[in-house]
Design a protein around this motif. Structure first.
Motif, PDB file in Angstrom:
ATOM      1  N   ILE A  96       0.846  -1.208   0.000  1.00  0.00           N
ATOM      2  CA  ILE A  96       0.000   0.000   0.000  1.00  0.00           C
ATOM      3  C   ILE A  96       0.878   1.253   0.000  1.00  0.00           C
ATOM      4  CG2 ILE A  96      -1.504   1.342   1.563  1.00  0.00           C
ATOM      5  CD1 ILE A  96      -2.968  -1.265   2.252  1.00  0.00           C
ATOM      6  N   LYS A  97       1.917   1.216   0.865  1.00  0.00           N
ATOM      7  CA  LYS A  97       2.825   2.371   0.997  1.00  0.00           C
ATOM      8  C   LYS A  97       3.591   2.597  -0.311  1.00  0.00           C
ATOM      9  CE  LYS A  97       6.676   2.629   3.949  1.00  0.00           C
ATOM     10  NZ  LYS A  97       7.282   2.493   5.278  1.00  0.00           N
ATOM     11  N   LYS A  98       4.135   1.502  -0.846  1.00  0.00           N
ATOM     12  CA  LYS A  98       4.963   1.593  -2.062  1.00  0.00           C
ATOM     13  C   LYS A  98       4.157   2.143  -3.238  1.00  0.00           C
ATOM     14  CE  LYS A  98       5.916  -2.195  -4.314  1.00  0.00           C
ATOM     15  NZ  LYS A  98       6.377  -3.397  -4.963  1.00  0.00           N
ATOM     16  N   GLY A 111      -5.120   3.414   1.411  1.00  0.00           N
ATOM     17  CA  GLY A 111      -5.756   2.303   2.129  1.00  0.00           C
ATOM     18  C   GLY A 111      -5.256   2.158   3.551  1.00  0.00           C
ATOM     19  N   LYS A 112      -6.103   1.528   4.373  1.00  0.00           N
ATOM     20  CA  LYS A 112      -5.741   1.244   5.766  1.00  0.00           C
ATOM     21  C   LYS A 112      -6.047  -0.219   6.063  1.00  0.00           C
ATOM     22  CE  LYS A 112      -6.295   5.864   7.602  1.00  0.00           C
ATOM     23  NZ  LYS A 112      -4.946   6.126   7.103  1.00  0.00           N
ATOM     24  N   ILE A 113      -5.293  -0.775   7.026  1.00  0.00           N
ATOM     25  CA  ILE A 113      -5.529  -2.164   7.445  1.00  0.00           C
ATOM     26  C   ILE A 113      -5.911  -2.161   8.913  1.00  0.00           C
ATOM     27  CG2 ILE A 113      -4.471  -4.435   7.774  1.00  0.00           C
ATOM     28  CD1 ILE A 113      -2.518  -3.715   5.506  1.00  0.00           C
ATOM     29  N   ILE A 148      -1.507   0.660   9.485  1.00  0.00           N
ATOM     30  CA  ILE A 148      -2.006  -0.485  10.270  1.00  0.00           C
ATOM     31  C   ILE A 148      -2.551  -0.033  11.621  1.00  0.00           C
ATOM     32  CG2 ILE A 148      -1.340  -2.612  11.484  1.00  0.00           C
ATOM     33  CD1 ILE A 148       0.654  -3.216   9.316  1.00  0.00           C
ATOM     34  N   THR A 149      -3.757  -0.496  11.942  1.00  0.00           N
ATOM     35  CA  THR A 149      -4.292  -0.347  13.300  1.00  0.00           C
ATOM     36  C   THR A 149      -4.508  -1.751  13.851  1.00  0.00           C
ATOM     37  OG1 THR A 149      -5.481   1.637  12.640  1.00  0.00           O
ATOM     38  CG2 THR A 149      -6.178   0.604  14.703  1.00  0.00           C
ATOM     39  N   HIS A 150      -3.872  -2.038  14.993  1.00  0.00           N
ATOM     40  CA  HIS A 150      -4.055  -3.347  15.630  1.00  0.00           C
ATOM     41  C   HIS A 150      -5.036  -3.186  16.785  1.00  0.00           C
ATOM     42  CE1 HIS A 150      -2.993  -6.448  18.694  1.00  0.00           C
ATOM     43  NE2 HIS A 150      -3.136  -7.211  17.629  1.00  0.00           N
ATOM     44  N   LYS A 185     -16.783  -1.417  10.279  1.00  0.00           N
ATOM     45  CA  LYS A 185     -17.253  -1.533   8.895  1.00  0.00           C
ATOM     46  C   LYS A 185     -16.026  -1.704   8.014  1.00  0.00           C
ATOM     47  CE  LYS A 185     -21.552   1.020   8.447  1.00  0.00           C
ATOM     48  NZ  LYS A 185     -22.041   0.132   7.394  1.00  0.00           N
ATOM     49  N   PHE A 186     -16.195  -2.347   6.888  1.00  0.00           N
ATOM     50  CA  PHE A 186     -15.031  -2.499   6.014  1.00  0.00           C
ATOM     51  C   PHE A 186     -15.406  -2.319   4.554  1.00  0.00           C
ATOM     52  CE2 PHE A 186     -16.607  -6.853   6.916  1.00  0.00           C
ATOM     53  CZ  PHE A 186     -16.781  -7.377   5.648  1.00  0.00           C
ATOM     54  N   ASP A 187     -14.393  -1.951   3.756  1.00  0.00           N
ATOM     55  CA  ASP A 187     -14.567  -1.892   2.300  1.00  0.00           C
ATOM     56  C   ASP A 187     -14.179  -3.230   1.679  1.00  0.00           C
ATOM     57  OD1 ASP A 187     -15.295   0.947   2.077  1.00  0.00           O
ATOM     58  OD2 ASP A 187     -13.305   1.238   2.939  1.00  0.00           O
ATOM     59  N   ASP A 188     -13.144  -3.824   2.256  1.00  0.00           N
ATOM     60  CA  ASP A 188     -12.740  -5.159   1.815  1.00  0.00           C
ATOM     61  C   ASP A 188     -12.189  -5.882   3.044  1.00  0.00           C
ATOM     62  OD1 ASP A 188     -12.371  -7.305   0.175  1.00  0.00           O
ATOM     63  OD2 ASP A 188     -11.423  -6.142  -1.420  1.00  0.00           O
TER      64      ASP A 188
END
Ligand SMILES: Cc1cc2nc3c(=O)[nH]c(=O)nc-3n(C[C@H](O)[C@H](O)[C@H](O)COP(=O)(O)OP(=O)(O)OC[C@H]3O[C@@H](n4cnc5c(N)ncnc54)[C@H](O)[C@@H]3O)c2cc1C
Length: 443
Positions: A219-221, A226-228, A256-258, A282-285
């Motif tokens: 995602i960064k590269k 996006g977020k995880i 990233i959020t853990h 909620k999520f998109d994917d």
């Protein structure tokens, strides 16, 4: 050291020629007639599941019992490796690295490989039921890995199960989900990608965090917006918690959020919502991992353990914790992730390729000792896992587990985390995987 004595009696009727390499082309005689005539006078050992554990057992049985007639049953046409598959998702290794030919080791080590589905067992007759017909055995090894327990989330709502499996695959079992997840990662255009982690015990505990790191690196590269979000039922990241926390904070703080203590309570795949003990999301994917259990074949063999207190199924094989055979049937052995608990101190051996490979060798040796009329020696494995947390520069962390038996006979585990990410560990990782592939794939 714990020793047991078992004897094996050769079959009264042994058909066919001497044991040797073979690619099976079974004649389908009829559903009630056994297929695959025996080869030679040695023991017939049937292995159900040709992954890390099953292929290792096949090789070592042929070496340790030269006249053995070893038959490996596998549903897939080719071998897919779990180890290295996270790196493959983001193109750090190619498809030919994780997807391998199975006929080469079958020919090299001289066992029979049959591509078929194991559908059940007639243990009283020592027969395995397959999509091709019945196959006789003297010893049976179950090495089918894990199954996804979607029923824990959805009960018998098959529509929700199918929707989740096909739209939000987790690729923790070697099948078409691996290609599907890779294309999901490649086509991810942004938004919130949620990953649910199963409660322990589950397959390869550190690997979901590795997957999060490598997708975050992708995602960064590629500057994807996006977020995880990792929904983790555990109170903290484990194993290698410090190393992963540093990677999340230092490399992927804005991606990233853990979320700890986020055991899943309800999943609505159609509306993309998850309720957890730590709140609603909620999520998109998503990459949705339900709880893991032993593969279906252990349930079909009626060899799942029962919890002593509740009488409910443990979800894992009911086995002797040092000799790896079924407690109710000493002709049946377990190898790999489907194995049951080992010790009150740590529960299960880590469900890893490293352990599956190790136990594959131990079980081959146990069977060889029985066939030779020798005492069976109880042996211990170890475990080693390398996890990539950064793609550029490539850096990894790792975890090692060692085992010993105390005076009371209990197996105890020592865990050693390598939390500092280094490129040296990447070199060690590739040396490790090449060594393992050499061991059971014969390359
Ligand atoms: C993303 C990821 C990363 C991982 N990273 C690592 C790592 O770095 N190091 C490590 O040591 N481990 C790692 N693992 C874990 C490793 O993949 C497993 O622990 C290992 O594969 C277990 O071996 P097994 O033989 O028990 O199961 P598997 O390798 O899954 O083999 C089981 C086989 O049985 C077959 N089978 C099942 N049911 C049937 C049936 N009814 N009929 C016919 N065939 C059947 C399956 O098709 C499969 O080929 C990782 C796993 C994943 C998913």
């Amino acid at each position: 050291m714990q020793r047991r004595h078992f004897l094996w009696t050769p079959p009264a009727l042994a058909l066919g020629a001497a044991a040797g390499p073979a690619m099976a082309a079974p004649a389908i005689i009829g559903s009630q007639s056994p297929i695959l005539p025996r080869k030679g006078k040695g023991p017939r050992i049937v292995i159900c599941g040709g992954g890390w554990g099953g292929m290792t057992a096949a090789r070592y049985l042929r070496e340790l019992i030269p006249n053995s007639d070893v038959v490996l049953l596998e549903r897939n046409a080719t071998f897919w490796s779990g180890p290295m598959s996270n790196k493959w998702l983001v193109d750090i290794v190619g498809t030919d690295f994780v997807n391998r030919d199975m006929l080469h080791p079958a020919n090299k080590y001289g066992y029979t490989l049959l591509q078929t589905e194991v559908t059940g067992f007639e243990r009283d007759k020592k027969q395995v039921r397959t999509a091709h017909g019945l196959i006789e055995y003297d010893f049976l090894i179950l090495s089918g890995g894990i199954r996804n327990d979607y029923e824990a989330w959805f009960g018998n709502d098959q529509r929700a199960i199918d929707y989740t499996r096909t739209r939000f695959p987790n690729a923790y079992i070697p099948n078409q989900e691996m290609l599907s997840l890779k294309s999901k990662v490649k086509n991810f255009k942004g938004g919130t990608l949620v990953m649910t982690l199963p409660p322990p015990p589950h397959r390869c505990p550190p690997s979901p965090y590795e997957r999060a790191c490598l997708i975050a690196w992708h995602i960064k590269k590629n500057k994807i917006p996006g977020k995880i979000v990792i929904l983790d039922p555990k109170p903290k990241i484990a194993p290698i918690g410090v190393g992963y926390k540093q990677a999340f904070e230092e490399l992927y703080a804005d991606i990233i959020t853990h979320v700890p203590n986020a055991g899943v309570r309800e999943v609505d795949p159609f509306n993309k919502q998850i309720k957890t003990a730590a709140g609603d999301f909620k999520f998109d994917d998503a990459i949705l991992m339900p709880p893991h259990q032993a593969a279906d074949m252990v349930w079909k063999a009626d060899l799942i353990g029962k919890d002593v207190a509740t009488g409910k199924p443990t979800g894992w094989a009911d086995m002797h914790n040092r000799l790896f055979h079924a407690r109710s049937d000493d002709r049946v052995y377990f190898v790999g992730d489907l194995m049951g608990a080992i010790s009150p101190q740590f529960g299960h051996y880590p469900k890893s390729g490293h352990v599956a490979n190790y136990i594959g060798k131990i079980v081959a040796r146990n069977i060889a000792e029985r066939v030779a009329g020798k005492e069976v020696v109880a042996r211990l494995p170890d475990n080693l896992c390398y996890m990539m947390v950064n793609g550029d520069p490539q850096e990894e962390i790792s975890v090692k587990f060692e085992y010993e038996v105390d005076a009371s006979g209990q197996v105890n585990q020592t865990q050693i985390d390598m939390d500092v990410r280094t490129s040296d560990l990447v070199k060690e990782d590739f040396a490790w995987i090449n060594g393992k592939f050499g061991d059971f794939l014969g390359i």
